[in-house]
Design a protein around this motif. Structure first.
Motif, mmCIF file in Angstrom:
data_model
loop_
_atom_site.group_PDB
_atom_site.id
_atom_site.type_symbol
_atom_site.label_atom_id
_atom_site.label_comp_id
_atom_site.label_asym_id
_atom_site.label_seq_id
_atom_site.Cartn_x
_atom_site.Cartn_y
_atom_site.Cartn_z
ATOM 1 N N ILE A 1 0.812 -1.223 0.000
ATOM 2 C CA ILE A 1 0.000 0.000 0.000
ATOM 3 C C ILE A 1 0.844 1.270 0.000
ATOM 4 O O ILE A 1 0.337 2.370 -0.149
ATOM 5 N N GLN A 2 2.127 1.151 0.210
ATOM 6 C CA GLN A 2 2.996 2.329 0.190
ATOM 7 C C GLN A 2 4.397 1.848 -0.174
ATOM 8 O O GLN A 2 4.834 0.785 0.300
ATOM 9 N N VAL A 3 5.094 2.622 -0.999
ATOM 10 C CA VAL A 3 6.458 2.219 -1.367
ATOM 11 C C VAL A 3 7.369 3.434 -1.423
ATOM 12 O O VAL A 3 6.896 4.568 -1.570
ATOM 13 N N SER A 4 8.675 3.186 -1.330
ATOM 14 C CA SER A 4 9.607 4.305 -1.518
ATOM 15 C C SER A 4 9.752 4.537 -3.019
ATOM 16 O O SER A 4 9.551 3.611 -3.815
ATOM 17 N N ASN A 5 10.113 5.763 -3.428
ATOM 18 C CA ASN A 5 10.090 6.077 -4.859
ATOM 19 C C ASN A 5 11.340 5.612 -5.610
ATOM 20 O O ASN A 5 11.563 6.015 -6.728
ATOM 21 N N ASN A 6 12.164 4.772 -4.988
ATOM 22 C CA ASN A 6 13.397 4.324 -5.659
ATOM 23 C C ASN A 6 13.332 2.849 -6.070
ATOM 24 O O ASN A 6 14.367 2.212 -6.231
ATOM 25 N N THR A 7 12.116 2.320 -6.215
ATOM 26 C CA THR A 7 11.990 0.887 -6.505
ATOM 27 C C THR A 7 12.566 0.533 -7.884
ATOM 28 O O THR A 7 13.151 -0.531 -8.054
ATOM 29 N N LYS A 8 12.423 1.458 -8.833
ATOM 30 C CA LYS A 8 12.905 1.165 -10.198
ATOM 31 C C LYS A 8 14.413 0.886 -10.159
ATOM 32 O O LYS A 8 14.885 -0.099 -10.723
ATOM 33 N N GLU A 9 15.153 1.783 -9.425
ATOM 34 C CA GLU A 9 16.611 1.638 -9.384
ATOM 35 C C GLU A 9 17.043 0.333 -8.720
ATOM 36 O O GLU A 9 18.002 -0.289 -9.144
ATOM 37 N N LEU A 10 16.329 -0.078 -7.669
ATOM 38 C CA LEU A 10 16.833 -1.219 -6.894
ATOM 39 C C LEU A 10 16.191 -2.555 -7.225
ATOM 40 O O LEU A 10 16.850 -3.591 -7.194
ATOM 41 N N ILE A 11 14.872 -2.523 -7.517
ATOM 42 C CA ILE A 11 14.249 -3.827 -7.805
ATOM 43 C C ILE A 11 13.594 -3.862 -9.194
ATOM 44 O O ILE A 11 12.818 -4.763 -9.512
ATOM 45 N N ASP A 12 13.938 -2.834 -9.989
ATOM 46 C CA ASP A 12 13.507 -2.797 -11.372
ATOM 47 C C ASP A 12 11.978 -2.823 -11.531
ATOM 48 O O ASP A 12 11.454 -3.484 -12.417
ATOM 49 N N ARG A 13 11.248 -2.160 -10.658
ATOM 50 C CA ARG A 13 9.776 -2.028 -10.777
ATOM 51 C C ARG A 13 9.413 -0.574 -10.520
ATOM 52 O O ARG A 13 9.938 0.035 -9.564
ATOM 53 N N GLN A 14 8.512 -0.049 -11.333
ATOM 54 C CA GLN A 14 8.024 1.306 -11.067
ATOM 55 C C GLN A 14 7.128 1.273 -9.827
ATOM 56 O O GLN A 14 6.390 0.310 -9.633
ATOM 57 N N PRO A 15 7.193 2.310 -8.975
ATOM 58 C CA PRO A 15 6.342 2.313 -7.769
ATOM 59 C C PRO A 15 4.879 2.066 -8.115
ATOM 60 O O PRO A 15 4.196 1.293 -7.434
ATOM 61 N N GLN A 16 4.386 2.699 -9.188
ATOM 62 C CA GLN A 16 2.970 2.561 -9.532
ATOM 63 C C GLN A 16 2.600 1.122 -9.870
ATOM 64 O O GLN A 16 1.459 0.707 -9.695
ATOM 65 N N ASP A 17 3.625 0.349 -10.410
ATOM 66 C CA ASP A 17 3.347 -1.045 -10.748
ATOM 67 C C ASP A 17 3.229 -1.920 -9.505
ATOM 68 O O ASP A 17 2.744 -3.050 -9.570
ATOM 69 N N LEU A 18 3.723 -1.394 -8.399
ATOM 70 C CA LEU A 18 3.705 -2.192 -7.164
ATOM 71 C C LEU A 18 2.519 -1.850 -6.277
ATOM 72 O O LEU A 18 1.963 -2.711 -5.591
ATOM 73 N N LEU A 19 2.144 -0.563 -6.269
ATOM 74 C CA LEU A 19 1.102 -0.113 -5.351
ATOM 75 C C LEU A 19 -0.206 -0.853 -5.581
ATOM 76 O O LEU A 19 -0.613 -1.083 -6.738
ATOM 77 N N ASN A 20 -0.828 -1.236 -4.476
ATOM 78 C CA ASN A 20 -2.104 -1.953 -4.457
ATOM 79 C C ASN A 20 -2.057 -3.342 -5.095
ATOM 80 O O ASN A 20 -3.082 -3.927 -5.436
ATOM 81 N N LYS A 21 -0.849 -3.838 -5.288
ATOM 82 C CA LYS A 21 -0.697 -5.201 -5.826
ATOM 83 C C LYS A 21 -0.357 -6.135 -4.672
ATOM 84 O O LYS A 21 0.260 -5.712 -3.673
ATOM 85 N N PRO A 22 -0.732 -7.410 -4.802
ATOM 86 C CA PRO A 22 -0.305 -8.352 -3.745
ATOM 87 C C PRO A 22 1.206 -8.565 -3.819
ATOM 88 O O PRO A 22 1.795 -8.449 -4.891
ATOM 89 N N LEU A 23 1.771 -8.892 -2.691
ATOM 90 C CA LEU A 23 3.218 -9.094 -2.632
ATOM 91 C C LEU A 23 3.640 -10.262 -3.531
ATOM 92 O O LEU A 23 4.762 -10.311 -4.014
ATOM 93 N N SER A 24 2.672 -11.168 -3.769
ATOM 94 C CA SER A 24 2.987 -12.343 -4.603
ATOM 95 C C SER A 24 3.327 -11.940 -6.032
ATOM 96 O O SER A 24 3.913 -12.725 -6.779
ATOM 97 N N ASP A 25 2.985 -10.708 -6.433
ATOM 98 C CA ASP A 25 3.394 -10.227 -7.759
ATOM 99 C C ASP A 25 4.904 -10.074 -7.845
ATOM 100 O O ASP A 25 5.488 -10.077 -8.905
ATOM 101 N N LEU A 26 5.519 -9.882 -6.649
ATOM 102 C CA LEU A 26 6.946 -9.588 -6.615
ATOM 103 C C LEU A 26 7.772 -10.791 -6.179
ATOM 104 O O LEU A 26 8.850 -11.035 -6.686
ATOM 105 N N LEU A 27 7.234 -11.535 -5.190
ATOM 106 C CA LEU A 27 8.011 -12.636 -4.608
ATOM 107 C C LEU A 27 7.329 -13.970 -4.857
ATOM 108 O O LEU A 27 6.107 -14.022 -5.009
ATOM 109 N N ASP A 28 8.125 -15.050 -4.855
ATOM 110 C CA ASP A 28 7.516 -16.364 -5.067
ATOM 111 C C ASP A 28 6.847 -16.873 -3.797
ATOM 112 O O ASP A 28 7.032 -16.307 -2.715
ATOM 113 N N SER A 29 6.075 -17.953 -3.944
ATOM 114 C CA SER A 29 5.234 -18.399 -2.825
ATOM 115 C C SER A 29 6.059 -18.846 -1.624
ATOM 116 O O SER A 29 5.681 -18.657 -0.480
#
Ligand code: ADP
Length: 757
Positions: free
Chosen positions: A43-71
């Motif tokens: 529900i909230q992210v720091s604005n440097n996600t693109k640089e460190l984990i290669d995802r735009q903040p907007q692509d992460l917000l309101n998404k389940p964590l499973s979009d990013l990490l495996d089960s």
């Protein structure tokens, strides 16, 4: 405007309250993902996600964590929700970026309904397991335990932490009672200037930071020149409030602190809290002149060393001054031993060896017992003691007060600061106003500061005040006056112990006194009953001798010659005298066997009657009776007090050779006396008679003790004053005499305290 920019206008009034736990941003060497704990939704992210984990903040917000990490990873994070985070951190997190896995340290903590996941890049160097960690800390902990003093332990810690981390400088600050820090140990590169023994003002670390330092034991700023990574959205959507980052490892720091680091020439810093009794005792501070990242597991090792040192603090500080503590203890033991043998506590405290001041390395001491104060050594002038005591009373805490700079809190002490800058006060008894004060002289000191301590205030263009951190860390020497050497905690403990020992002695003496009184009372009673029985039993045979001598005179007077008759007459006179003596003794012993029967008695009436009886009995003696003011009405035994006045007045008339005899009977009210000691009403009987020489002042109160021949001054049995004293004592009072040679005597007496009606 975000929170971060709000922070940049921190001013003087809110510096200590600066909300550093809600900066709305993090340091950019990691990313922050804020999850709703129940759904694991980001529900909230720091604005440097693109640089460190290669995802735009907007692509992460309101998404389940499973979009990013495996089960598998999600499961282990889920376990954290019920488990102990401390033991799980860091989690090994792997995120795929352009087909390649990126490795991270995942640091999790929970806050209310939220879960904060911070990710820090794992470098290839920072691959460690438990055994690496164990090896790193094992040596350090062994050395910490071996160190016998605080100094030794501190030196070991700075050296070991520098070895593990490679910082340019590692030092330990210890905070004093005013929260200023002193560098007590340092390990550094040769080229950087030493800070050892320098003082740093308390304002260098604001209160809000100190609070966080007790929550979070370690803080890292890898690069002070960082651009903060702002949180998106700024406020947390669940709480609608700025996110609390108190426990975050990436939390962005105050711009004032960054400026402070720049001014100090520091680019990277790490600090570890040293905590004793839940309070910040000091810090292990690490500085580096260029950016420096310390991986999470190394940080954990350092934090662990900090925790071990914190635990060892109590032990090592106890070991400090061990020799001195032993000396204090042995001084105290001999002091208390001598004290318990002295009969009067006050005299004992002041006179015995070792002296009272030496017990705490003071130069002077004052013992106050009620109104009496006795000074030993160098102490403030006598007249300043009473006001000092008045000021002191509300400042005592658990019977003690101490300061090394009395004039700073009690300005009147400025005039005697040379001998009494340091005060250590001990209250022995509240009720009896018993205190012991120790004084230490002023010691002019030079304190080396790491730069001038006053925090400069800058005035902004808009006129607001703004705090800017210190610019200079150049050695700045301060001459400190009005201070004594500080009181050590072992000295304060020693005087508290002394208090309980003194109280113990006082209680024991009171017990002994009570026992002695009981014994005395019993033997007095025995004596009274012996006197009663003896005099009672003697009376009858004596009367027989007396009667038979009279019969002899009457029946055989004619056949006896002159010598025989005169011997018989002497026998009769002697038996008469003996009877008088026995009667007095009997009367005296009766007094001791019965309690006085108390009632309200108008002493004025009683006195008039006594005078009337006396003048009728001795009409030939012309006497002027002076009664300056009517005597009061009091509670007493009428017959006994009548006898008391009669005895004293008749003595005043008897032992008087003046042509114009006078007797004055009066009283002094407590408030009319000059002494401060509270006293009941004092009555007196004064005459212009022959007076009494001082060596007999006590003797005249003893039974049958006369100062004159039987036939001089009208004679007497010598029991009158003994009976007078018994009566006074039966009423709980005292009797004594004063005399000005042949100008006369004054007998004073009191009856029970507060007996006046
Ligand atoms: P006594 O029966 O002899 O008067 P007291 O016990 O009354 O015995 O007094 C003891 C002695 O104290 C007296 O013998 C006398 O010498 C001395 N004394 C008592 N009262 C006075 C006085 N008012 N002035 C001088 N001497 C006194």
């Amino acid at each position: 405007m975000n929170c971060y920019t709000i922070e940049q206008t921190v001013d003087l009034t809110n510096c200590d309250r600066e909300p550093i736990h809600i900066p709305g941003a993090i340091q950019p060497h990691g990313v922050l993902l804020v999850l709703e704990a129940s759904t694991m939704k980001i529900i909230q992210v720091s604005n440097n996600t693109k640089e460190l984990i290669d995802r735009q903040p907007q692509d992460l917000l309101n998404k389940p964590l499973s979009d990013l990490l495996d089960s598998k990873q999600i499961n282990s994070i889920r376990k954290c929700l019920t488990g102990d985070f401390e033991n799980i951190n860091p989690l090994r997190i792997s995120i795929k970026s352009q087909g390649k896995p990126l490795q991270f340290d995942g640091i999790i903590h929970k806050s209310d309904r939220l879960m904060l996941l911070e990710l820090e890049r794992k470098t290839s160097k920072s691959k460690t397991d438990f055994f690496d960690f164990y090896k790193k800390v094992k040596v350090a902990i062994g050395k910490i335990q071996m160190a016998s003093t605080l100094e030794e332990m501190s030196q070991v810690v700075v050296e070991e932490i520098r070895k593990i981390t490679g910082f340019d400088r590692v030092m330990i600050y210890q905070f004093d009672s005013e929260e200023a820090g002193k560098v007590i140990a340092e390990d550094k590169l040769d080229r950087v200037e030493p800070y050892l023994n320098l003082h740093f003002p308390s304002t260098d670390i604001p209160k809000s930071s100190r609070q966080l330092y007790t929550l979070n034991w370690l803080r890292l700023i890898p690069n002070a020149d960082y651009q903060p990574a702002i949180l998106i959205p700024l406020n947390n959507p669940l709480t609608e409030q700025p996110l609390d980052l108190s426990l975050s490892v990436l939390r962005s720091v105050s711009p004032i602190h960054i400026e402070y680091m720049h001014n100090m020439g520091v680019t990277a810093s790490m600090s570890i809290s040293l905590i004793q009794n839940h309070k910040l005792w000091g810090l292990i501070a690490c500085h580096h002149s260029s950016p420096k990242y310390v991986p999470y597991d190394l940080r954990t090792a350092c934090e662990f060393i900090g925790q071990v040192m914190s635990l060892e603090l109590a032990d090592k500080t106890t070991n400090q001054n061990l020799d001195y503590k032993m000396r204090l203890k042995s001084l105290q033991t001999s002091f208390v031993e001598s004290l318990s043998q002295s009969s009067y506590l006050l005299d004992g405290l002041v006179e015995i060896e070792p002296s009272l001041p030496s017990l705490v390395s003071a130069k002077g001491a004052v013992v106050c017992m009620g109104e009496r104060c006795v000074a030993i050594g160098q102490t403030p002038p006598k007249e300043s003691l009473a006001p000092l005591l008045d000021w002191l009373k509300p400042h005592l805490q658990h019977n003690v007060f101490y300061t090394e700079c009395l004039s700073a809190i009690y300005p009147e002490a400025e005039q005697f600061k040379a001998i009494a800058s340091g005060l250590l006060a001990l209250e022995i008894s509240k009720i009896h106003r018993n205190y012991i004060l120790w004084f230490r002289p002023e010691v002019l000191q030079t304190v080396n500061w790491g730069g001038k301590p006053n925090k400069p205030v800058e005035i902004e263009a808009d006129g607001t005040l703004r705090l800017s951190p210190r610019k200079s860390f150049q050695l700045w020497q301060e001459k400190v006056s009005g201070h004594s050497l500080p009181w050590k905690s072992c000295e304060i403990e020693a005087i508290l112990e002394l208090r309980s020992l003194i109280v113990g002695i006082v209680l024991r003496q009171a017990d002994e006194l009570a026992l002695m009184n009981l014994e005395l009372k019993r033997s007095n009673e025995e004596l009274d009953s012996f006197a009663y029985i003896a005099s009672h039993d003697l009376k009858e045979p004596l009367r027989g001798i007396h009667n038979y001598a009279n019969f002899l005179m009457e029946d055989y007077g004619e056949i006896l010659n002159e010598d025989g008759t005169s011997k018989l007459k002497t026998l009769v006179r002697l038996t008469q005298r003996m009877e008088d003596l026995i009667n007095s003794l009997l009367h005296f012993s009766r007094l001791g066997r019965a309690e006085p029967i108390k009632q309200e008695v108008n002493l004025n009436d009683l006195l008039q009657q006594a005078i009337a009886t006396l003048t009728i009995a001795r009409p030939q003696n012309w006497v002027e009776f002076r009664i300056p003011r009517p005597l009061p009405t009091i509670e007493c035994d009428r017959a006994q007090i009548n006898e008391l006045f009669t005895n004293l007045i008749s003595n005043s008339i008897k032992y008087n050779d003046k042509d114009k005899k006078w007797v004055e009977i009066g009283f002094i009210k407590p408030e009319e006396r000059e002494t401060l000691i509270s006293h009941p009403v004092t009555f007196y009987v004064r005459d212009n008679g022959i007076g009494i020489s001082p060596e007999y002042f006590e003797q005249i109160f003893q039974i049958f003790r006369r100062l004159h021949g039987r036939d001089e001054f009208g004679g007497g049995t010598g029991a009158g004053l003994t009976i007078a004293r018994k009566i006074v004592e039966q009423h709980g009072g005292k009797i004594w005499v004063e005399s000005q040679g042949d100008r006369g005597s004054t007998f004073y007496f009191t009856l029970a305290a507060g007996a006046i009606a």
